[in-house]
Write a protein that holds these residues in place. Structure first.
Motif, mmCIF file in Angstrom:
data_model
loop_
_atom_site.group_PDB
_atom_site.id
_atom_site.type_symbol
_atom_site.label_atom_id
_atom_site.label_comp_id
_atom_site.label_asym_id
_atom_site.label_seq_id
_atom_site.Cartn_x
_atom_site.Cartn_y
_atom_site.Cartn_z
ATOM 1 N N LEU A 27 1.019 -4.394 7.411
ATOM 2 C CA LEU A 27 0.188 -4.159 8.605
ATOM 3 C C LEU A 27 -1.299 -4.192 8.258
ATOM 4 C CD1 LEU A 27 2.143 -1.284 10.413
ATOM 5 C CD2 LEU A 27 1.947 -3.681 11.113
ATOM 6 N N VAL A 28 -1.646 -3.515 7.161
ATOM 7 C CA VAL A 28 -3.046 -3.508 6.730
ATOM 8 C C VAL A 28 -3.471 -4.930 6.351
ATOM 9 C CG1 VAL A 28 -4.730 -2.534 5.120
ATOM 10 C CG2 VAL A 28 -2.839 -1.127 5.911
ATOM 11 N N ALA A 29 -2.573 -5.648 5.660
ATOM 12 C CA ALA A 29 -2.885 -7.016 5.233
ATOM 13 C C ALA A 29 -3.095 -7.928 6.441
ATOM 14 C CB ALA A 29 -1.763 -7.555 4.346
ATOM 15 N N ARG A 30 -2.266 -7.720 7.462
ATOM 16 C CA ARG A 30 -2.394 -8.559 8.648
ATOM 17 C C ARG A 30 -3.746 -8.318 9.329
ATOM 18 N NH1 ARG A 30 2.009 -7.567 13.005
ATOM 19 N NH2 ARG A 30 3.320 -7.886 11.177
ATOM 20 N N ALA A 31 -4.121 -7.041 9.410
ATOM 21 C CA ALA A 31 -5.416 -6.694 10.007
ATOM 22 C C ALA A 31 -6.563 -7.288 9.179
ATOM 23 C CB ALA A 31 -5.557 -5.182 10.103
ATOM 24 N N GLU A 34 -6.815 -11.047 9.830
ATOM 25 C CA GLU A 34 -7.475 -11.313 11.116
ATOM 26 C C GLU A 34 -8.989 -11.097 10.999
ATOM 27 O OE1 GLU A 34 -3.598 -9.918 13.742
ATOM 28 O OE2 GLU A 34 -5.459 -8.765 13.873
ATOM 29 N N ARG A 35 -9.341 -10.068 10.256
ATOM 30 C CA ARG A 35 -10.760 -9.760 10.075
ATOM 31 C C ARG A 35 -11.449 -10.883 9.292
ATOM 32 N NH1 ARG A 35 -12.557 -4.644 6.502
ATOM 33 N NH2 ARG A 35 -14.804 -4.959 6.543
ATOM 34 N N PHE A 36 -10.787 -11.345 8.217
ATOM 35 C CA PHE A 36 -11.347 -12.450 7.424
ATOM 36 C C PHE A 36 -11.526 -13.674 8.317
ATOM 37 C CE2 PHE A 36 -9.134 -10.407 3.550
ATOM 38 C CZ PHE A 36 -10.291 -9.761 3.162
ATOM 39 N N GLN A 37 -10.541 -13.953 9.156
ATOM 40 C CA GLN A 37 -10.611 -15.118 10.044
ATOM 41 C C GLN A 37 -11.788 -15.002 11.008
ATOM 42 O OE1 GLN A 37 -6.759 -15.640 11.876
ATOM 43 N NE2 GLN A 37 -5.914 -16.645 10.062
ATOM 44 N N ASP A 140 1.130 -8.251 0.047
ATOM 45 C CA ASP A 140 0.222 -9.156 0.740
ATOM 46 C C ASP A 140 -1.157 -8.512 0.773
ATOM 47 O OD1 ASP A 140 -1.034 -10.923 2.426
ATOM 48 O OD2 ASP A 140 0.256 -10.546 4.156
ATOM 49 N N LEU A 141 -2.188 -9.273 0.436
ATOM 50 C CA LEU A 141 -3.549 -8.728 0.454
ATOM 51 C C LEU A 141 -4.392 -9.374 1.559
ATOM 52 C CD1 LEU A 141 -4.258 -8.625 -3.411
ATOM 53 C CD2 LEU A 141 -3.368 -6.790 -1.944
ATOM 54 N N GLY A 142 -3.733 -10.096 2.440
ATOM 55 C CA GLY A 142 -4.469 -10.768 3.502
ATOM 56 C C GLY A 142 -5.114 -12.062 3.042
ATOM 57 N N GLU A 143 -4.711 -12.543 1.856
ATOM 58 C CA GLU A 143 -5.332 -13.751 1.316
ATOM 59 C C GLU A 143 -4.832 -15.016 2.014
ATOM 60 O OE1 GLU A 143 -2.689 -12.033 0.037
ATOM 61 O OE2 GLU A 143 -2.457 -12.624 -2.078
ATOM 62 N N ASP A 144 -5.642 -16.090 1.910
ATOM 63 C CA ASP A 144 -5.222 -17.392 2.431
ATOM 64 C C ASP A 144 -4.489 -18.189 1.366
ATOM 65 O OD1 ASP A 144 -6.674 -17.595 5.130
ATOM 66 O OD2 ASP A 144 -8.278 -16.970 3.763
ATOM 67 N N LEU A 145 -4.861 -17.954 0.116
ATOM 68 C CA LEU A 145 -4.315 -18.753 -0.979
ATOM 69 C C LEU A 145 -4.039 -17.825 -2.150
ATOM 70 C CD1 LEU A 145 -4.020 -21.882 -1.799
ATOM 71 C CD2 LEU A 145 -6.205 -21.567 -2.970
ATOM 72 N N ARG A 146 -2.808 -17.858 -2.646
ATOM 73 C CA ARG A 146 -2.476 -17.028 -3.814
ATOM 74 C C ARG A 146 -2.193 -17.932 -5.011
ATOM 75 N NH1 ARG A 146 2.094 -12.279 -3.781
ATOM 76 N NH2 ARG A 146 0.583 -11.363 -2.331
ATOM 77 N N LEU A 147 -2.917 -17.681 -6.092
ATOM 78 C CA LEU A 147 -2.723 -18.450 -7.318
ATOM 79 C C LEU A 147 -1.943 -17.624 -8.317
ATOM 80 C CD1 LEU A 147 -5.300 -19.942 -6.258
ATOM 81 C CD2 LEU A 147 -6.012 -20.115 -8.648
ATOM 82 N N MET B 1 -13.015 -3.244 13.924
ATOM 83 C CA MET B 1 -11.947 -3.041 12.929
ATOM 84 C C MET B 1 -10.925 -2.012 13.419
ATOM 85 S SD MET B 1 -11.306 -4.479 10.305
ATOM 86 C CE MET B 1 -10.203 -3.160 9.775
ATOM 87 N N SER B 2 -9.679 -2.436 13.487
ATOM 88 C CA SER B 2 -8.663 -1.454 13.857
ATOM 89 C C SER B 2 -7.431 -1.595 12.972
ATOM 90 C CB SER B 2 -8.282 -1.622 15.320
ATOM 91 O OG SER B 2 -7.723 -2.912 15.492
ATOM 92 N N THR B 3 -7.607 -1.233 11.709
ATOM 93 C CA THR B 3 -6.429 -1.233 10.828
ATOM 94 C C THR B 3 -5.717 0.102 11.007
ATOM 95 O OG1 THR B 3 -7.816 -0.365 9.074
ATOM 96 C CG2 THR B 3 -7.426 -2.715 9.075
ATOM 97 N N PRO B 4 -4.438 0.154 10.662
ATOM 98 C CA PRO B 4 -3.711 1.417 10.771
ATOM 99 C C PRO B 4 -4.354 2.459 9.860
ATOM 100 C CG PRO B 4 -2.233 -0.437 10.317
ATOM 101 C CD PRO B 4 -3.619 -0.926 10.128
ATOM 102 N N PRO B 5 -4.147 3.729 10.155
ATOM 103 C CA PRO B 5 -4.718 4.766 9.291
ATOM 104 C C PRO B 5 -4.046 4.728 7.923
ATOM 105 C CG PRO B 5 -3.162 5.709 10.856
ATOM 106 C CD PRO B 5 -3.324 4.271 11.227
ATOM 107 N N PRO B 6 -4.716 5.251 6.903
ATOM 108 C CA PRO B 6 -4.125 5.270 5.564
ATOM 109 C C PRO B 6 -2.756 5.938 5.581
ATOM 110 C CG PRO B 6 -6.386 6.062 5.492
ATOM 111 C CD PRO B 6 -6.035 5.888 6.936
ATOM 112 N N SER B 7 -1.827 5.369 4.815
ATOM 113 C CA SER B 7 -0.451 5.852 4.831
ATOM 114 C C SER B 7 -0.286 7.000 3.846
ATOM 115 C CB SER B 7 0.475 4.712 4.460
ATOM 116 O OG SER B 7 0.076 4.162 3.212
ATOM 117 N N ALA B 8 -1.115 8.018 4.018
ATOM 118 C CA ALA B 8 -1.135 9.124 3.052
ATOM 119 C C ALA B 8 0.223 9.808 2.924
ATOM 120 C CB ALA B 8 -2.190 10.143 3.451
#
Lengths: 230, 230
Positions: A27-31, A34-37, A140-147, B1-8
């Protein structure tokens, strides 16, 4: 023999909690993606064993790119900011993420590291993961390309032995090819090993030390970036 | 920015479950250690990055030892039995532990792998961990001696960047020293890096390929085994 019974219950609970963490990471990666885009930032992540040459490769990449576009890097390690110090020589913004005992980067760590950077000032962001060929595969780190990099000194069969990371990466880089002869590296066997795990995976061979193959890598990156521009 | 809150909450739960798993692992490891002692088996584990040369080192060690005492090996990998196949050339009993997606060996896996071996027929058991410089550090396998290997191609600063494994190991082996000149490896800097993390840690430099340093390693092993004989 009187060992305790298998910890099946804890193992099951571990899998459940891990599944939940991976889901939250996604979920965080998806956000993040989107932010990077939204900000037009192309993001490239690097994964490899410790010592496969990620940092020198990244240093060379940053040095060559910084006159053409606005680049920056995040680098993950358990301890020390050695890599950030090395990369600072490339004269681009670099930030170290110290993970402590965590064996991989998570999307949340990337998000936190970016808190005080203005993404509108960036074209390409590189994220160097902790040296680990196993655990980073799942995050997933939200990257476009993983090497995924592996060096000729590690041996030709690494892709078969660590298949997961090759399944999740977009490009395999065989690094330190200037040492290929010294270690009797069989390039054809390595290519077969990669394609046995992941048919059709693009492969680049290069030496960040001599510069061999760096031009092909930068062309590959530019082509992908042009195709994937948001 | 609306990422989910930290998954503490999940993170905390993860740590709790992991702590429980480590505790259970320690119990199994303790039982294993007692069992090894009862049967007079000295156990050596090997940890390193992928491609640091664990398997060749082990192959050479087994070949040299097998005429002097009864040796066997367990080898861990995510996938493939390549290492077991290679080690079989040393003409000693070898068993592969395939971990799937698990990034380290656990005591339970060692126990299961030993189920059909008679420990009375053994003097020294080697356990080669999954190639990973991070995660194996936390899992006791009931071994008497833990080696951490890193090759000259990985760079001098690896101990500072992966301190945990150096804290839990008994001996540091710098491998592939036949390549030291080719990669401009600074041995003194590497030694300082190890001792900065772990003052006084024994260090051996060797090449399993040329045989350099293997004699010193076998002497070290014999001295430790004699001192630690159950």
């Amino acid at each position: 023999m009187s060992t305790p019974p298998p910890s099946a219950k804890s193992q099951t609970r571990m899998v459940e909690v891990r599944t939940k963490i991976l889901k939250q990471n996604d979920l965080v990666a998806r956000a993040l993606r989107e932010r990077f885009q939204r900000h037009g930032v192309y993001v490239v992540s690097l994964v490899s064993s410790p010592g496969a040459g990620k940092t020198l490769f990244l240093e060379q990449t940053l040095s060559r790119l910084r006159t053409q576009c606005r680049v920056a890097a995040l680098v993950g390690d358990l301890a020390t900011d050695n890599d950030a110090a090395r990369l600072a020589r490339a004269m681009v913004p670099v930030k170290q993420i110290v993970t402590g005992t965590v064996c991989h980067l998570e999307a949340q760590m990337v998000e936190e590291a970016l808190a005080d950077w203005n993404l509108d000032d960036l074209d390409i962001l590189f994220v160097e993961n902790v040296g680990n060929l196993v655990c980073p595969a799942s995050y997933d780190l939200g990257e476009d390309l993983r090497l995924v990099l592996f060096s000729v000194t590690e041996g030709e069969d690494k892709p078969r032995k660590y298949p997961t990371i090759f399944h999740t990466a977009d490009l395999a880089v065989i690094s330190k090819i200037e040492l290929a002869a010294a270690v009797e590296f069989d390039l054809e066997a390595a290519r077969q090993s990669i394609h046995a795990v992941r048919p059709g995976m693009p492969i680049l061979e290069l030496s960040a030390k001599t510069g061999q193959g760096m031009e092909a890598w930068l062309n590959f990156l530019e082509t992908r970036r042009a195709a994937g521009t948001h």
